[in-house]
Structure formats: structure tokens, C-alpha cells
Design an enzyme around this catalytic site. Structure first.
Site, PDB file in Angstrom:
ATOM      1  N   GLY A  14     -31.259  20.684  12.345  1.00  0.00           N
ATOM      2  CA  GLY A  14     -32.218  20.322  13.389  1.00  0.00           C
ATOM      3  C   GLY A  14     -33.293  19.372  12.890  1.00  0.00           C
ATOM      4  CB  ILE A  15     -36.733  19.455  14.671  1.00  0.00           C
ATOM      5  CG1 ILE A  15     -36.294  19.262  16.118  1.00  0.00           C
ATOM      6  CG2 ILE A  15     -37.992  18.741  14.235  1.00  0.00           C
ATOM      7  CD1 ILE A  15     -37.047  19.858  17.265  1.00  0.00           C
ATOM      8  CG  ASP A  61     -37.302  36.614   5.369  1.00  0.00           C
ATOM      9  OD1 ASP A  61     -37.547  35.927   6.503  1.00  0.00           O
ATOM     10  OD2 ASP A  61     -37.020  37.762   5.511  1.00  0.00           O
ATOM     11  CE1 TYR A 151     -39.263  29.199  20.086  1.00  0.00           C
ATOM     12  CE2 TYR A 151     -39.464  28.403  22.420  1.00  0.00           C
ATOM     13  CZ  TYR A 151     -39.318  28.103  20.999  1.00  0.00           C
ATOM     14  OH  TYR A 151     -39.362  26.652  20.452  1.00  0.00           O
ATOM     15  CE  LYS A 155     -41.764  26.948  18.404  1.00  0.00           C
ATOM     16  NZ  LYS A 155     -42.031  26.377  17.036  1.00  0.00           N
ATOM     17  CB  THR A 186     -31.408  22.091  17.166  1.00  0.00           C
ATOM     18  OG1 THR A 186     -32.040  22.992  17.996  1.00  0.00           O
ATOM     19  CG2 THR A 186     -32.492  20.969  17.185  1.00  0.00           C
TER      20      THR A 186
END
Length: 261
Positions: A14-15, A61, A151, A155, A186
Site C-alpha cells: 500500500g501507501i 511489531d 480508527y 487519526k 490498499t
């Protein structure tokens, strides 16, 4: 081993992988990290980029203090020119129906791990009076995330941390840039168990485009960048509408069972 050096977390796909690719193409030596074996495959891809420097892969991790310490130790005291704190985890479904172990994983990865990494590396950059930090926030941080509550909250934290740290470092040679993408193509939505939602099934931004936009903003020393016109409009609207309205709109995108056929 005396050239430019970049550290990119969450770089297996992904990104994160595309951010690392931007650095590889500019000749940076790279330390890439993620909590999965696919980080080795990512390293193999990056080594094939024309002009790429040395690429080191680390399975760590990033939701733990020990994992972040492992990343810092792997740099072996070498000054870090660029830190891309990109590791992140998502989680769909209603807050009270989520498994708390998974909730904890989101908080530990997005908040704890990122904060600790930026604190450790940022201090060294400040001591050297040189360095660039990119934190992957999100336009999700502008909106109460119904059915993505933890989530979006994480953010919002990262967006805020990035702007605050940038201000604190404004008299130094260290810059902080917040990359704030919207929905991007993604593995995120599969991993967050959101493939039965509207946002999980609709067309998304290209990860390479998002990364290139963020990388350019980083090199230019910009404070933040929202990728894509649609996301720019959404973020602007989020600053105007009441939170209650924003939460209701987010429900339409993220509630299970809203996937477009």
C-alpha cells in the site's frame, strides 16, 4: 553507507510501500519495517528500483515499545534523514460489537507505536538540527467515524500530533508533514473487515499517487497535504458541518451491509 537514509514503517504494501519506492528512486538507503513476512518481498521489489541504495527489511511489531525499539536499534545509530511513520491499522463495525483485543491493536499501532517512534527519532533529528518526518494521518481524523469510531479517533490524534510537533520544531532544521489521504486502494479495507461497506467497495485513490503527493510535500517542507480533489472537498466540508451531521454521513459509508452491488 554514508548516503541518505530513510526509515519507513508499514512498508510491506500500500501507501507505505509506495512511500519507500519514492525514497528508493531518489537513491536513499532504506530501512523498511512491518509486522508481517511480506516486508521481505517488499524489500526485494525496492532493490530492483533504478538508483536504489541499500534496502534493509525488518519484521517488527510496531504496536509495541519493544518493536519500535527494534526499529531504532536496526538503524545502528545512523542519522535518519527521513522518517515516514506510516504503520497503521483499521477496524470496522459498531464500537460495542468490536473485539476489544482488536480495538487495543488499533490504538497501540496508530497511537502508541507511532508516538513512541516519532519521539525517539525526532529527538535525534533535533539534536542534529536536521531531518524530515512524515506522519500518515487521514481525512478520517476530521470526522466522527460511526462504525470506524476508534480508527477515526486515532487519526484525529495523529493529525493533531503532527501539527503540534511541527510548531514546536519551527525554529529547528526538522520539518514535520502530515499526509492525509482519503480511501485508498490498499489492503486496509480487507484487513479492517469492511468489504461489505460502501466505502470498502467504491472506487478509491491510487496508492502510488497518494505516496508521491505526500513525498513531494515532505521534500517541500509543507505542513500537510490532503490527496485528491474529492478528499480536499470532504475535508473542507468537515470543518463546516456539525459533528452530528458528519457522524450520520459517515454511517452511510461505513456501516456493515451498505456495500454497493
Amino acid at each position: 553507507m554514508t548516503g541518505k537514509f530513510a526509515v519507513v514503517t508499514g512498508a510491506s504494501t500500500g501507501i507505505g510501500l509506495e512511500l519507500a519506492r519514492c525514497c528508493a528512486r531518489d537513491g536513499y538507503d532504506l530501512l523498511i519495517a512491518a509486522n508481517e513476512a511480506a516486508i521481505e518481498d517488499a524489500a526485494s521489489l525496492l532493490r530492483q528500483e533504478r538508483g536504489a541504495g541499500n534496502v534493509f527489511a525488518l519484521n517488527a511489531d510496531l504496536a509495541t515499545i519493544e518493536g519500535v525499539d527494534k526499529v531504532v536499534a536496526a538503524a545502528e545509530g545512523r542519522p535518519i534523514d527521513i522518517l515516514m511513520a506510516n504503520a497503521g491499522r483499521g477496524l470496522g463495525d459498531s464500537f460495542l460489537d468490536q473485539d476489544f483485543v482488536k480495538i487495543r491493536a488499533v490504538i497501540d499501532t496508530n497511537v502508541l507505536g507511532t508516538t513512541y517512534l516519532v519521539h525517539k527519532v525526532g529527538r535525534e533529528m533535533r539534536n542534529c538540527n536536521e531531518g524530515r518526518i512524515l506522519i500518515t494521518g487521514s481525512i478520517a481524523g476530521f470526522t466522527p467515524g460511526s462504525f470506524q469510531a476508534v480508527y477515526n479517533a486515532s487519526k484525529a490524534y495523529l493529525n493533531s500530533l503532527s501539527f503540534a510537533l511541527r510548531e514546536e520544531l519551527k525554529e529547528t532544521g526538522v520539518t514535520v508533514t502530515c499526509l492525509m489521504p482519503g480511501a485508498t486502494e490498499t489492503e486496509f479495507f480487507r484487513r479492517a473487515d469492511m468489504l461489505d461497506t460502501k466505502v470498502g467497495t467504491e472506487e478509491k485513490d491510487d496508492a502510488a499517487m497518494v505516496a508521491q503527493t505526500g513525498y513531494k510535500a515532505l521534500l517541500n517542507g509543507e505542513s500537510d497535504v490532503v490527496t485528491g480533489m474529492k478528499n480536499k472537498i470532504q475535508s473542507a466540508v468537515a470543518n463546516i458541518l456539525p459533528n452530528e451531521v458528519l457522524a450520520k454521513q459517515h454511517r452511510k459509508m461505513a456501516e456493515p451491509g451498505t456495500a454497493e452491488n
